[in-house]
Scaffold this motif. Structure first.
Motif, PDB file in Angstrom:
ATOM      1  N   GLN A  92       0.826  -1.209   0.000  1.00  0.00           N
ATOM      2  CA  GLN A  92       0.000   0.000   0.000  1.00  0.00           C
ATOM      3  C   GLN A  92       0.866   1.268   0.000  1.00  0.00           C
ATOM      4  O   GLN A  92       0.469   2.297  -0.512  1.00  0.00           O
ATOM      5  CB  GLN A  92      -0.917   0.042   1.224  1.00  0.00           C
ATOM      6  CG  GLN A  92      -1.947  -1.052   1.248  1.00  0.00           C
ATOM      7  CD  GLN A  92      -2.713  -1.080   2.568  1.00  0.00           C
ATOM      8  OE1 GLN A  92      -2.397  -0.350   3.508  1.00  0.00           O
ATOM      9  NE2 GLN A  92      -3.730  -1.936   2.619  1.00  0.00           N
ATOM     10  N   TYR A  93       2.052   1.182   0.573  1.00  0.00           N
ATOM     11  CA  TYR A  93       2.917   2.348   0.707  1.00  0.00           C
ATOM     12  C   TYR A  93       3.955   2.455  -0.399  1.00  0.00           C
ATOM     13  O   TYR A  93       4.595   3.478  -0.543  1.00  0.00           O
ATOM     14  CB  TYR A  93       3.622   2.326   2.068  1.00  0.00           C
ATOM     15  CG  TYR A  93       2.645   2.378   3.223  1.00  0.00           C
ATOM     16  CD1 TYR A  93       1.996   3.569   3.543  1.00  0.00           C
ATOM     17  CD2 TYR A  93       2.354   1.245   3.972  1.00  0.00           C
ATOM     18  CE1 TYR A  93       1.085   3.616   4.596  1.00  0.00           C
ATOM     19  CE2 TYR A  93       1.455   1.284   5.015  1.00  0.00           C
ATOM     20  CZ  TYR A  93       0.826   2.481   5.323  1.00  0.00           C
ATOM     21  OH  TYR A  93      -0.067   2.527   6.350  1.00  0.00           O
ATOM     22  N   GLU A  94       4.128   1.428  -1.178  1.00  0.00           N
ATOM     23  CA  GLU A  94       5.092   1.459  -2.274  1.00  0.00           C
ATOM     24  C   GLU A  94       4.407   1.960  -3.536  1.00  0.00           C
ATOM     25  O   GLU A  94       3.256   1.624  -3.796  1.00  0.00           O
ATOM     26  CB  GLU A  94       5.672   0.059  -2.520  1.00  0.00           C
ATOM     27  CG  GLU A  94       6.592  -0.405  -1.428  1.00  0.00           C
ATOM     28  CD  GLU A  94       7.199  -1.778  -1.720  1.00  0.00           C
ATOM     29  OE1 GLU A  94       6.670  -2.514  -2.570  1.00  0.00           O
ATOM     30  OE2 GLU A  94       8.202  -2.105  -1.068  1.00  0.00           O
ATOM     31  N   PRO A  95       5.128   2.757  -4.308  1.00  0.00           N
ATOM     32  CA  PRO A  95       4.528   3.217  -5.564  1.00  0.00           C
ATOM     33  C   PRO A  95       4.388   2.030  -6.526  1.00  0.00           C
ATOM     34  O   PRO A  95       5.148   1.058  -6.435  1.00  0.00           O
ATOM     35  CB  PRO A  95       5.528   4.235  -6.094  1.00  0.00           C
ATOM     36  CG  PRO A  95       6.797   3.954  -5.373  1.00  0.00           C
ATOM     37  CD  PRO A  95       6.439   3.293  -4.082  1.00  0.00           C
ATOM     38  N   PRO A  96       3.423   2.080  -7.435  1.00  0.00           N
ATOM     39  CA  PRO A  96       3.278   0.998  -8.422  1.00  0.00           C
ATOM     40  C   PRO A  96       4.551   0.841  -9.239  1.00  0.00           C
ATOM     41  O   PRO A  96       5.329   1.771  -9.391  1.00  0.00           O
ATOM     42  CB  PRO A  96       2.102   1.452  -9.297  1.00  0.00           C
ATOM     43  CG  PRO A  96       1.392   2.498  -8.490  1.00  0.00           C
ATOM     44  CD  PRO A  96       2.408   3.102  -7.569  1.00  0.00           C
TER      45      PRO A  96
END
Length: 103
Positions: A92-96
């Motif tokens: 959820q906290y990592e960019p795609p």
């Protein structure tokens, strides 16, 4: 003669002890299995050891190790589940992936 009666009495007591504890029955079953074996094993003694060992009471240390393994498996499964949840939360906290390559 008194000596013979005493020896016979001891033998009889020992035989009864073996019978009560199931030893005679177990030995008889294993010997019958060996007798009925179509291809006789090279070592009758190994055959007896194997078949008697399979039905022997569990070693307390072995049982303790089994319990420990079961507990470790439970802990392992719990850690795997926690790891899965944490990976989901971290995602959820990592960019795609697409945005990472564009920078």
């Amino acid at each position: 003669m008194a000596h013979n009666k005493a020896a016979d009495s001891k033998r009889e007591q020992f035989r009864q002890y073996l019978e009560k504890s199931g030893v005679l029955d177990m030995l008889t079953k294993v010997l019958v299995a060996l007798y009925e074996e179509p291809e006789k094993p090279d070592s009758a003694l190994d055959f007896l050891k194997h078949h008697l060992g399979a039905s022997a009471p569990e070693n307390p240390e072995l049982e303790a190790l089994r319990l420990e393994v079961a507990e470790m498996k439970e802990k392992y499964e719990a850690v795997l589940e926690e790891n899965k949840k944490l990976k989901t939360k971290l995602a959820q906290y990592e960019p795609p992936q697409d945005e990472k390559h564009g920078e």
